[in-house]
Design a protein around this motif. Structure first.
Motif, PDB file in Angstrom:
ATOM      1  N   VAL A 145      31.582  61.537  19.774  1.00  0.00           N
ATOM      2  CA  VAL A 145      31.549  60.134  20.191  1.00  0.00           C
ATOM      3  C   VAL A 145      30.258  59.499  19.687  1.00  0.00           C
ATOM      4  N   SER A 146      30.293  58.217  19.396  1.00  0.00           N
ATOM      5  CA  SER A 146      29.085  57.505  18.977  1.00  0.00           C
ATOM      6  C   SER A 146      28.205  57.206  20.187  1.00  0.00           C
ATOM      7  N   ALA A 147      26.911  56.983  19.927  1.00  0.00           N
ATOM      8  CA  ALA A 147      25.965  56.708  21.011  1.00  0.00           C
ATOM      9  C   ALA A 147      26.304  55.415  21.756  1.00  0.00           C
ATOM     10  N   PRO A 148      26.678  54.323  21.078  1.00  0.00           N
ATOM     11  CA  PRO A 148      27.039  53.110  21.839  1.00  0.00           C
ATOM     12  C   PRO A 148      28.221  53.328  22.784  1.00  0.00           C
ATOM     13  N   ASN A 149      29.227  54.074  22.361  1.00  0.00           N
ATOM     14  CA  ASN A 149      30.347  54.360  23.262  1.00  0.00           C
ATOM     15  C   ASN A 149      29.890  55.221  24.435  1.00  0.00           C
ATOM     16  N   TYR A 150      28.983  56.158  24.171  1.00  0.00           N
ATOM     17  CA  TYR A 150      28.459  56.990  25.261  1.00  0.00           C
ATOM     18  C   TYR A 150      27.771  56.120  26.305  1.00  0.00           C
ATOM     19  N   PHE A 151      26.930  55.171  25.859  1.00  0.00           N
ATOM     20  CA  PHE A 151      26.243  54.293  26.809  1.00  0.00           C
ATOM     21  C   PHE A 151      27.239  53.430  27.582  1.00  0.00           C
ATOM     22  N   ALA A 152      28.290  52.953  26.901  1.00  0.00           N
ATOM     23  CA  ALA A 152      29.273  52.099  27.566  1.00  0.00           C
ATOM     24  C   ALA A 152      30.088  52.876  28.586  1.00  0.00           C
ATOM     25  N   LYS A 154      29.273  55.752  30.051  1.00  0.00           N
ATOM     26  CA  LYS A 154      28.442  56.336  31.098  1.00  0.00           C
ATOM     27  C   LYS A 154      28.282  55.397  32.286  1.00  0.00           C
ATOM     28  N   SER A 155      28.330  54.102  32.026  1.00  0.00           N
ATOM     29  CA  SER A 155      28.162  53.118  33.094  1.00  0.00           C
ATOM     30  C   SER A 155      29.426  52.901  33.916  1.00  0.00           C
ATOM     31  N   ASN A 156      30.536  53.501  33.512  1.00  0.00           N
ATOM     32  CA  ASN A 156      31.807  53.334  34.231  1.00  0.00           C
ATOM     33  C   ASN A 156      31.852  54.300  35.408  1.00  0.00           C
ATOM     34  N   THR A 157      31.207  53.938  36.493  1.00  0.00           N
ATOM     35  CA  THR A 157      31.133  54.824  37.663  1.00  0.00           C
ATOM     36  C   THR A 157      32.433  54.865  38.452  1.00  0.00           C
ATOM     37  N   GLN A 158      33.367  53.964  38.166  1.00  0.00           N
ATOM     38  CA  GLN A 158      34.661  54.014  38.852  1.00  0.00           C
ATOM     39  C   GLN A 158      35.505  55.186  38.362  1.00  0.00           C
ATOM     40  N   VAL A 159      35.271  55.634  37.152  1.00  0.00           N
ATOM     41  CA  VAL A 159      36.037  56.742  36.576  1.00  0.00           C
ATOM     42  C   VAL A 159      35.249  58.041  36.623  1.00  0.00           C
ATOM     43  N   PHE A 160      33.959  57.980  36.302  1.00  0.00           N
ATOM     44  CA  PHE A 160      33.141  59.183  36.212  1.00  0.00           C
ATOM     45  C   PHE A 160      31.981  59.104  37.194  1.00  0.00           C
ATOM     46  N   ALA A 293      31.686  65.215  31.369  1.00  0.00           N
ATOM     47  CA  ALA A 293      31.613  64.324  32.530  1.00  0.00           C
ATOM     48  C   ALA A 293      32.334  64.939  33.715  1.00  0.00           C
ATOM     49  N   ARG A 294      32.051  64.380  34.878  1.00  0.00           N
ATOM     50  CA  ARG A 294      32.766  64.729  36.108  1.00  0.00           C
ATOM     51  C   ARG A 294      33.529  63.504  36.583  1.00  0.00           C
ATOM     52  N   LEU A 301      43.058  63.055  36.428  1.00  0.00           N
ATOM     53  CA  LEU A 301      42.933  63.092  34.976  1.00  0.00           C
ATOM     54  C   LEU A 301      43.812  62.018  34.330  1.00  0.00           C
ATOM     55  N   LYS A 302      44.993  61.805  34.886  1.00  0.00           N
ATOM     56  CA  LYS A 302      45.891  60.774  34.352  1.00  0.00           C
ATOM     57  C   LYS A 302      45.295  59.388  34.498  1.00  0.00           C
ATOM     58  N   GLN A 303      44.676  59.118  35.634  1.00  0.00           N
ATOM     59  CA  GLN A 303      44.052  57.809  35.833  1.00  0.00           C
ATOM     60  C   GLN A 303      42.862  57.618  34.895  1.00  0.00           C
ATOM     61  N   ALA A 304      42.085  58.673  34.688  1.00  0.00           N
ATOM     62  CA  ALA A 304      40.950  58.568  33.773  1.00  0.00           C
ATOM     63  C   ALA A 304      41.424  58.270  32.352  1.00  0.00           C
ATOM     64  N   ARG A 305      42.499  58.917  31.934  1.00  0.00           N
ATOM     65  CA  ARG A 305      43.027  58.648  30.598  1.00  0.00           C
ATOM     66  C   ARG A 305      43.484  57.202  30.463  1.00  0.00           C
ATOM     67  N   ALA A 306      44.129  56.686  31.500  1.00  0.00           N
ATOM     68  CA  ALA A 306      44.591  55.307  31.457  1.00  0.00           C
ATOM     69  C   ALA A 306      43.416  54.340  31.365  1.00  0.00           C
ATOM     70  N   GLN A 307      42.368  54.565  32.145  1.00  0.00           N
ATOM     71  CA  GLN A 307      41.205  53.677  32.121  1.00  0.00           C
ATOM     72  C   GLN A 307      40.481  53.750  30.782  1.00  0.00           C
ATOM     73  N   MET A 308      40.350  54.954  30.227  1.00  0.00           N
ATOM     74  CA  MET A 308      39.660  55.082  28.957  1.00  0.00           C
ATOM     75  C   MET A 308      40.482  54.532  27.800  1.00  0.00           C
ATOM     76  N   SER A 309      41.792  54.537  27.929  1.00  0.00           N
ATOM     77  CA  SER A 309      42.635  53.905  26.916  1.00  0.00           C
ATOM     78  C   SER A 309      42.390  52.405  26.880  1.00  0.00           C
ATOM     79  N   ILE A 310      42.214  51.823  28.065  1.00  0.00           N
ATOM     80  CA  ILE A 310      41.890  50.388  28.125  1.00  0.00           C
ATOM     81  C   ILE A 310      40.531  50.133  27.483  1.00  0.00           C
ATOM     82  N   ALA A 311      39.554  51.027  27.755  1.00  0.00           N
ATOM     83  CA  ALA A 311      38.225  50.867  27.159  1.00  0.00           C
ATOM     84  C   ALA A 311      38.284  50.980  25.637  1.00  0.00           C
ATOM     85  N   ALA A 312      39.112  51.878  25.124  1.00  0.00           N
ATOM     86  CA  ALA A 312      39.230  52.039  23.670  1.00  0.00           C
ATOM     87  C   ALA A 312      39.835  50.790  23.030  1.00  0.00           C
TER      88      ALA A 312
END
Length: 421
Positions: A145-152, A154-160, A293-294, A301-312
């Motif tokens: 993963v790129s560093a900008p995506n990592y920073f973005a 990492k701030s998503n505390t609703q998922v991780f 991540a935790r 896991l399914k919800q995390a995938r859905a949220q990260m798909s929206i982020a992508a």
């Protein structure tokens, strides 16, 4: 009197046998008084009463759990039969023990060298967030993963609940003053890397907040293997200075021996230093970070995938030049390790091989049992003629097989070969 003592108490069985014999004797006396000879009277009295053993058996079934004593009797008889035939017993036990020992050895090897050893605590909610490369043919969804995506992300505390980064597969030279340098593999990780896994160094400390900043990042943590081999398990190494890539680093700690993560287990770790340039949009082309991540409490896991798909999709919209067609994958840590290092096929092949070895051993023992059963036809016929049902005989034979399996399994699991690892 307790239930178990009543269940296995034999005094009432003895009383029953005495009562039956008294009843037969009284009937014989009646026949003798009618003018019949004593021997003939006793025989007729027994015929009139019927099968004494069957009456006793049915009476026992009324008094207690029917199979409790019979199962124990089957086990005792099975042990006597095995002791009576030492050649057969040794052959069957040795065959099973060999098959089980080979299986135990292979499973130990697979567990030690192929299966990912997940370090830390509560690894069920550990995930790996990766980039999905649309043009990759092999493992397209386990890319760094790129560093900008990592920073973005990492701030998503609703998922991780926590996220850390690892710049793996670095190489450098390590030495101490007056010693020859050696080439080592190492990783640069975020300060919370070990905290995300829930592990702590066996000696010293983990990285501190702020040690990922330039000028404060010259500390390192040794792997247990490197500490033993290079530094002779010296506990005073913590706090001393070593040279990495011709620069001075202070040893902050030593990781425990059981911290292994397949190819993500380098010989040492240094802090990951990310500068302002790593926040810029141009840095999105440089994908070099593995993200561990935790999941946040209650997030699946399914919800995390859905949220990260929206982020992508949002990243594709905001940065079409660098993020176009790139996606995001979220896998459990164990699934990621198996998939990323292509060991799934190897695991399946190894499991099939050891399974066939055990099946061959079982087939050989089954052949021995069948051969032995042919020689016991007369014994089985006598038992059935005395009143034993087919189910009772089959259960006895199965009990003998179970006893052999237990003995063979105990010998196989305790053999030195099965303790390979």
């Amino acid at each position: 009197m307790s239930f178990l003592s009543r269940l296995f108490r034999r005094r009432r069985y003895d009383d029953l046998s005495v009562s039956i014999q008294e009843h037969i004797a009284e009937r014989a006396d009646e026949l003798v008084s009618e003018g019949m000879l004593r021997a003939e009277a006793e025989q007729r009295a027994r015929r009139e009463f019927g099968n004494v053993g069957l009456v006793e058996q049915r009476s026992r079934e009324v008094w207690q759990w029917p199979s409790a004593e019979s199962v124990l009797a089957d086990i005792r008889f099975a042990l006597r039969q095995l002791i009576k035939s030492p050649g057969f017993t040794l052959t069957a036990v040795a065959t099973l023990a060999l098959g089980i020992a080979v299986n135990a050895t292979m499973f130990s090897m697979v567990s030690a060298f192929l299966m990912p050893h997940i370090p830390g605590r509560d690894t069920q909610d550990m995930v790996v967030v990766s980039s999905v490369n649309p043009d990759a043919q092999m493992t397209p969804d386990t890319n760094p993963v790129s560093a900008p995506n990592y920073f973005a992300w990492k701030s998503n505390t609703q998922v991780f609940s926590a996220m850390s980064a690892d710049d793996a597969y670095r190489t450098g030279s390590l030495s101490r003053v007056g010693e020859q340098p050696e080439s080592v593999s190492y990783s640069a990780v975020a300060p919370n890397y070990f905290a995300v896994f829930g592990v702590a160094p066996a000696l010293g400390r983990a990285f501190l907040a702020g040690e990922d900043q330039p000028g404060h990042d010259h500390v390192l943590i040794l792997s247990h293997g490197l500490w033993e081999r290079r530094f002779g398990s010296d506990p005073s190494i913590v706090g001393r200075t070593v040279r990495l890539n011709r620069e001075d680093y202070v040893v902050a700690g030593v990781m425990p021996n059981d911290f292994h993560l397949l190819a993500f287990t380098p010989q040492l770790w240094t802090p990951l230093t990310l500068t302002a340039a790593d926040h810029a949009a141009a840095a999105r082309n440089n994908r070099f970070l593995y993200i561990f991540a935790r999941l946040a409490p209650g997030v699946t896991l399914k919800q995390a995938r859905a949220q990260m798909s929206i982020a992508a999709k949002q990243a594709q919209k905001d940065f079409p030049a660098t993020e176009q067609r790139w996606g995001v994958s979220v896998r459990s840590l164990r699934d990621f390790l198996i998939y990323n290092f292509n060991i799934g096929t190897a695991l399946a092949v190894m499991m099939c091989i050891v399974g066939f070895v055990l099946l061959i051993a079982c087939a050989n023992v089954a052949g021995l049992l069948l051969t032995r059963a042919v020689g016991r036809q007369k014994e089985l016929a006598i038992r059935m003629s005395l009143g034993a049902s087919r189910a009772r005989v089959v259960r006895q034979l199965l009990t003998e097989g179970v006893v052999i399996a237990l003995v063979g399994g105990g010998v196989g699991c305790s053999s030195p070969t099965s303790e390979f690892v």
